[in-house]
Design a protein around this motif. Structure first.
Motif, PDB file in Angstrom:
ATOM      1  N   GLN A 173     115.950  17.236 -14.530  1.00  0.00           N
ATOM      2  CA  GLN A 173     114.538  17.262 -14.920  1.00  0.00           C
ATOM      3  C   GLN A 173     114.065  15.878 -15.351  1.00  0.00           C
ATOM      4  N   ILE A 273     115.058  16.138 -24.165  1.00  0.00           N
ATOM      5  CA  ILE A 273     115.354  17.528 -23.811  1.00  0.00           C
ATOM      6  C   ILE A 273     116.491  18.002 -24.712  1.00  0.00           C
ATOM      7  N   ASP A 277     117.338  26.480 -27.151  1.00  0.00           N
ATOM      8  CA  ASP A 277     115.935  26.613 -27.511  1.00  0.00           C
ATOM      9  C   ASP A 277     115.857  26.876 -29.013  1.00  0.00           C
ATOM     10  N   THR A 289     110.737  20.307 -24.577  1.00  0.00           N
ATOM     11  CA  THR A 289     111.437  20.869 -23.423  1.00  0.00           C
ATOM     12  C   THR A 289     112.865  21.195 -23.836  1.00  0.00           C
ATOM     13  N   THR A 290     113.309  22.415 -23.522  1.00  0.00           N
ATOM     14  CA  THR A 290     114.654  22.835 -23.929  1.00  0.00           C
ATOM     15  C   THR A 290     115.364  23.560 -22.783  1.00  0.00           C
ATOM     16  N   LEU A 328     115.755  26.534 -18.020  1.00  0.00           N
ATOM     17  CA  LEU A 328     114.884  25.422 -18.401  1.00  0.00           C
ATOM     18  C   LEU A 328     113.532  25.950 -18.878  1.00  0.00           C
ATOM     19  N   LYS A 330     110.226  24.177 -19.620  1.00  0.00           N
ATOM     20  CA  LYS A 330     109.549  22.886 -19.502  1.00  0.00           C
ATOM     21  C   LYS A 330     108.321  22.853 -20.410  1.00  0.00           C
ATOM     22  N   ARG A 331     108.306  21.850 -21.277  1.00  0.00           N
ATOM     23  CA  ARG A 331     107.153  21.679 -22.164  1.00  0.00           C
ATOM     24  C   ARG A 331     106.673  20.231 -22.070  1.00  0.00           C
ATOM     25  N   GLU A 332     106.449  19.551 -23.177  1.00  0.00           N
ATOM     26  CA  GLU A 332     105.766  18.264 -23.128  1.00  0.00           C
ATOM     27  C   GLU A 332     106.600  17.055 -23.520  1.00  0.00           C
TER      28      GLU A 332
END
Length: 334
Positions: A173, A273, A277, A289-290, A328, A330-332
């Protein structure tokens, strides 16, 4: 004051002692609603409480299991415990939770204590220092299941994340987002903590897959109390990493603490990352993002394996490593 017995309940309810026993053991297949109501009323009126110790001796089971976690502060540990408790509760089993702090001596004391309390089996995040003791338990046909860690030479069913894949997803990622200088920060490395070893191996393999040379200066490990200094050293090199993979939730917290103290902007100054989570990932600014572990499914699987072993008194068919897929989110932050 005379202790109330099952016979007293049977007399009060006008049923046989065996019918009361069936009621207490929730065997209602051939029991009418009226009979159940009469027994319930008699128990309430007499204040009867079943003798759990006597029942355990008779059934040769305490309907209790022990759960020994490596470190209860990890989000993953608490989620696994909750899943185990939920699964066991549905099967009328209770759990005793012990926190070993990755200390083999403490782990051994807990194993001895749980055995003294005659728990029916143990789910453990093993420290690695009690392989001989676990092998003795296995030889005695005592039910054991491992979580998160494999002990070489100890044939125990084990529930694991696909840790190599978790690191591969994280690195891939970051590469997709345009980063090439990618580091990893980890807790202390130990061959006994399989998940850490596998995630670092996965990190190195992922770099190789994407044609990025491994830079040993971009891999940092150490005690949580020492990580601030080590992170500072890593990020103040002449050419520091642009992005970091945090090996677990506690490492992620230390990186965020350092970034705030140094006024680093994520992801502008440092992309990030985290593997695991965390509850605050979606509300942190920027959202993190985790790589999530399916902790609840993993905990359920461990409980399922252990209760199956307890009931069947056999390891047949469950001496395997059960791998779960990372996910995954996906965040910021990258």
């Amino acid at each position: 004051m005379k202790a109330i017995t099952m016979a007293d309940v049977a007399e009060q309810a006008g049923v046989s002692k065996s019918t009361v026993s069936q009621f207490l053991n929730e065997r209602f297949d051939y029991m009418g609603k009226e009979t159940k109501v009469k027994i319930e009323k008699a128990i309430e009126e007499l204040g009867y409480s079943p003798n759990i110790v006597a029942r355990s001796l008779k059934q040769k089971s305490t309907m209790t299991i022990g759960v020994i976690v490596a470190n209860i502060l990890h989000v993953f540990s608490t989620q696994v415990i909750r899943a185990i408790e939920d699964y066991c509760n549905e099967s009328n089993f209770h759990i005793i939770v012990c926190n070993a702090d990755d200390d083999p001596t403490k782990e051994k004391r807990y194993i001895d204590m749980l055995r003294a309390k005659q728990v029916d089996g143990i789910i453990a995040f093993p420290t690695g220092g009690n392989a001989e003791l676990y092998n003795k338990l296995i030889k005695a046909n005592y039910p054991v299941v491992f979580m998160d860690r494999i002990l070489t030479g100890v044939p125990v069913p084990t529930v694991m994340l696909d840790n190599n894949k978790a690191s591969l997803i994280a690195v891939s990622q970051l590469v997709k987002d345009g980063y090439q200088r990618i580091g990893m920060i980890a807790p202390p490395l130990s061959s006994c903590v399989t998940s850490r070893v596998e995630r670092i191996d996965g990190y190195k393999q992922a770099l190789q897959k994407h044609g990025i040379p491994f830079n040993p200066d971009y891999l940092v490990s150490g005690e949580i109390t020492d990580l601030e200094v080590k992170i500072h050293h890593m990020l103040t090199q002449a050419e520091p990493p642009e992005a970091i993979v945090a090996l677990n939730d506690r490492v992620l917290f230390e990186i965020l603490t350092y970034a705030k103290k140094q006024q680093l902007t994520i992801p502008k100054d440092l992309a990030l990352i985290g593997i695991d989570d965390v509850s605050y990932a979606s509300i942190y600014s920027p959202a993190l993002t985790t790589i999530a572990q399916p902790a609840f499914q993993m905990g359920e699987k461990a409980a399922e394996l252990l209760l199956s072993r307890i009931r069947n008194k056999s390891n047949e068919g469950i001496l395997d490593v059960y791998r779960f897929e990372p996910n995954l989110i996906k965040r910021e932050s990258c």
